[in-house]
Design an enzyme around this catalytic site. Structure first.
Site, PDB file in Angstrom:
ATOM      1  N   CYS A   7       0.364  23.507  24.895  1.00 28.19           N
ATOM      2  CA  CYS A   7       0.392  23.668  23.453  1.00 28.19           C
ATOM      3  C   CYS A   7       1.560  22.807  22.982  1.00 28.19           C
ATOM      4  O   CYS A   7       2.602  22.763  23.647  1.00 28.19           O
ATOM      5  CB  CYS A   7       0.587  25.126  23.068  1.00 28.19           C
ATOM      6  SG  CYS A   7       0.316  25.468  21.331  1.00 28.19           S
ATOM      7  N   CYS A  80      -4.104  24.635  21.707  1.00 21.60           N
ATOM      8  CA  CYS A  80      -3.987  24.355  20.276  1.00 21.60           C
ATOM      9  C   CYS A  80      -4.690  23.034  19.983  1.00 21.60           C
ATOM     10  O   CYS A  80      -4.761  22.155  20.842  1.00 21.60           O
ATOM     11  CB  CYS A  80      -2.535  24.334  19.815  1.00 21.60           C
ATOM     12  SG  CYS A  80      -1.559  22.930  20.328  1.00 21.60           S
ATOM     13  N   CYS A  88      -2.742  12.651  26.791  1.00 20.81           N
ATOM     14  CA  CYS A  88      -2.088  13.366  27.888  1.00 20.81           C
ATOM     15  C   CYS A  88      -1.466  12.381  28.873  1.00 20.81           C
ATOM     16  O   CYS A  88      -1.914  11.247  28.996  1.00 20.81           O
ATOM     17  CB  CYS A  88      -3.100  14.240  28.623  1.00 20.81           C
ATOM     18  SG  CYS A  88      -3.676  15.627  27.638  1.00 20.81           S
TER      19      CYS A  88
END
Length: 158
Positions: A7, A80, A88
């Protein structure tokens, strides 16, 4: 199986997910949580409502996903929407990935009872999904099989 919950600020939903997963997963699932822009502080109500359920909170802390480069999770779960849309790190490349899209109970403005219900609803959702992971033996899967099973669970098609 190693699960990393992501998150953006790593202060509420990912923290709740880590704690619930470690509580239920015992020897089958090891969970951690992190954020791309960690706040450095765990939301105090996260701690409060986890403790009320008897879930261990002593090791919980807000930390960067950079701290987990060597940990090599089998599964990365974004909780989220903003984290789901982020680029990423490359080292997530070998991990199965899924998005759970949990509502943030720490953002709710309302009565103490409404906030408590929101936290408990989020914890209940996490608990249900982790229980399903264990019941379905997902902790024994890897790669594409894990990815497909986790996506079905996230979509409610288990």
């Amino acid at each position: 199986m190693k699960v990393l919950y992501i998150c953006t600020h790593n202060r509420c939903r990912s923290i709740l997910s880590e704690a619930v997963t470690n509580s239920l997963g015992q020897e089958h699932i090891e969970a951690r949580s992190a954020g791309s822009q960690p706040s450095g502080v765990v939301h105090p109500l996260s701690i409060k409502y986890l403790k009320e359920r008897g879930i261990e909170t002593d090791t919980l802390r807000s930390q960067s996903w950079d701290d987990f480069e060597e940990w090599a999770p089998n599964l990365v779960v974004t909780v989220c929407d903003s984290a789901a849309g982020e680029s990423c790190p490359v080292w997530f490349g070998n991990s199965a990935k899924v998005h759970w899209g949990l509502e943030d109970p720490s953002k709710l403005e309302g009565s103490e009872e409404e906030i408590e219900r929101a936290f408990n609803r989020t914890i209940d959702i996490i608990q249900q999904r982790v229980e399903q992971m264990l019941e379905q033996g997902l902790h024994k899967k890897s790669g594409a099989a894990l990815q497909q099973a986790m996506q079905a669970l996230a979509d409610g098609k288990q």
